[in-house]
Enzyme design. Structure first.
Site, PDB file in Angstrom:
ATOM      1  N   GLY A 125       9.232 -16.338 -21.271  1.00 56.38           N
ATOM      2  CA  GLY A 125       8.149 -15.749 -20.490  1.00 56.38           C
ATOM      3  C   GLY A 125       7.705 -14.382 -20.969  1.00 56.38           C
ATOM      4  O   GLY A 125       6.500 -14.088 -21.000  1.00 56.38           O
ATOM      5  N   LYS A 149       7.607  -3.906 -12.543  1.00 52.51           N
ATOM      6  CA  LYS A 149       7.450  -5.276 -13.013  1.00 52.51           C
ATOM      7  C   LYS A 149       5.963  -5.636 -13.117  1.00 52.51           C
ATOM      8  O   LYS A 149       5.189  -5.421 -12.181  1.00 52.51           O
ATOM      9  CB  LYS A 149       8.143  -6.219 -12.020  1.00 52.51           C
ATOM     10  CG  LYS A 149       8.086  -7.687 -12.378  1.00 52.51           C
ATOM     11  CD  LYS A 149       9.145  -8.062 -13.369  1.00 52.51           C
ATOM     12  CE  LYS A 149       9.180  -9.562 -13.583  1.00 52.51           C
ATOM     13  NZ  LYS A 149      10.128  -9.939 -14.637  1.00 52.51           N
ATOM     14  N   LYS A 182      -2.550 -15.261 -16.045  1.00 53.92           N
ATOM     15  CA  LYS A 182      -2.056 -13.884 -16.030  1.00 53.92           C
ATOM     16  C   LYS A 182      -1.102 -13.593 -17.183  1.00 53.92           C
ATOM     17  O   LYS A 182      -0.238 -14.401 -17.514  1.00 53.92           O
ATOM     18  CB  LYS A 182      -1.359 -13.612 -14.695  1.00 53.92           C
ATOM     19  CG  LYS A 182      -0.868 -12.177 -14.526  1.00 53.92           C
ATOM     20  CD  LYS A 182      -0.525 -11.875 -13.074  1.00 53.92           C
ATOM     21  CE  LYS A 182       0.583 -12.741 -12.542  1.00 53.92           C
ATOM     22  NZ  LYS A 182       0.950 -12.390 -11.156  1.00 53.92           N
TER      23      LYS A 182
END
Length: 219
Positions: free
Chosen positions: A6, A52, A43
């Site tokens: 990710g 974050k 996103k």
């Protein structure tokens, strides 16, 4: 072409969206978490200044190429970590997904989502439902114009907890932080009278069955 987990997918996506004002890119997730999470949606979020996903863009890839055989390169903790995001969608949206995780969580972790026989459809169905339910929620609200989002369950205090634990001897992976948040919010919801005792206990039991934490000392 972004090939990795990710963080890799988000960093490459952010860089591509800024280089020459927008460069087309492709996501190839190689972890079970990025397979059902970072590979979906528009996103690209990157950590900044201790927060974050503070920086990022909304630029979707031209394609996402999904291959679950990459999961065989991961540790069992990595696989369990991804079940946090899958449990999220099961709890919030899909009774079928939640039941599959409830009854198959440990063996999905140990097998790393490899089917156990030629007619074993459970691993593929769990991955399909995880992505399908996420897309159903993201597509009408791709740019997050509305912040009342089912996909943000587990991301209220979990985000801060994940960053606070970073670099400590009690680090949390993303799915683990999400699970801890979901456990806390389920108990809180029960205390406030919005969730039954049986639903609270079932949620906590499923999270634990999937090898996920339900408490953290920094919370």
């Amino acid at each position: 072409i972004a090939i990795g987990g990710g963080v890799c997918l988000d960093v490459v996506g952010l860089a591509a969206s800024m280089f020459r004002r927008r460069t087309p890119y492709i996501r190839v997730p190689t972890t079970s978490l990025s397979y059902v999470d970072a590979s979906v949606g528009a996103k690209n979020g990157c950590n900044f200044a201790g927060s974050k996903n503070r920086l990022g863009t909304y630029v979707p890839p031209v394609a996402a190429l999904l291959d679950s055989s990459f999961f065989l390169t991961q540790s069992t903790r990595d696989i369990s970590n991804s079940l946090g995001e899958m449990c999220k969608m099961g709890i919030m949206k899909s009774p079928e997904l939640l039941e599959l995780l409830e009854h198959n969580g440990p063996r999905l972790i140990s097998s790393k989502f490899a089917p156990q026989s030629s007619d074993d459809a459970v691993p593929a169905r769990v991955l399909q439902l995880s992505i399908q339910t996420m897309l159903e929620e993201l597509t009408p609200n791709l740019w997050e114009d509305c912040l009342d989002r089912l996909v943000d369950f587990g991301h209220a205090v979990g985000q801060n907890l994940e960053m606070d634990a970073l670099g400590s001897d009690q680090e949390l992976m993303h799915g683990e932080a999400v699970a801890t948040d979901m456990a806390f919010m389920s108990v809180l919801s029960n205390v406030l009278g919005s969730l039954s005792d049986s639903d609270r206990d079932r949620i906590l039991r499923i999270l634990q069955t999937c090898g996920l934490p339900t408490y953290h000392s920094m919370l």
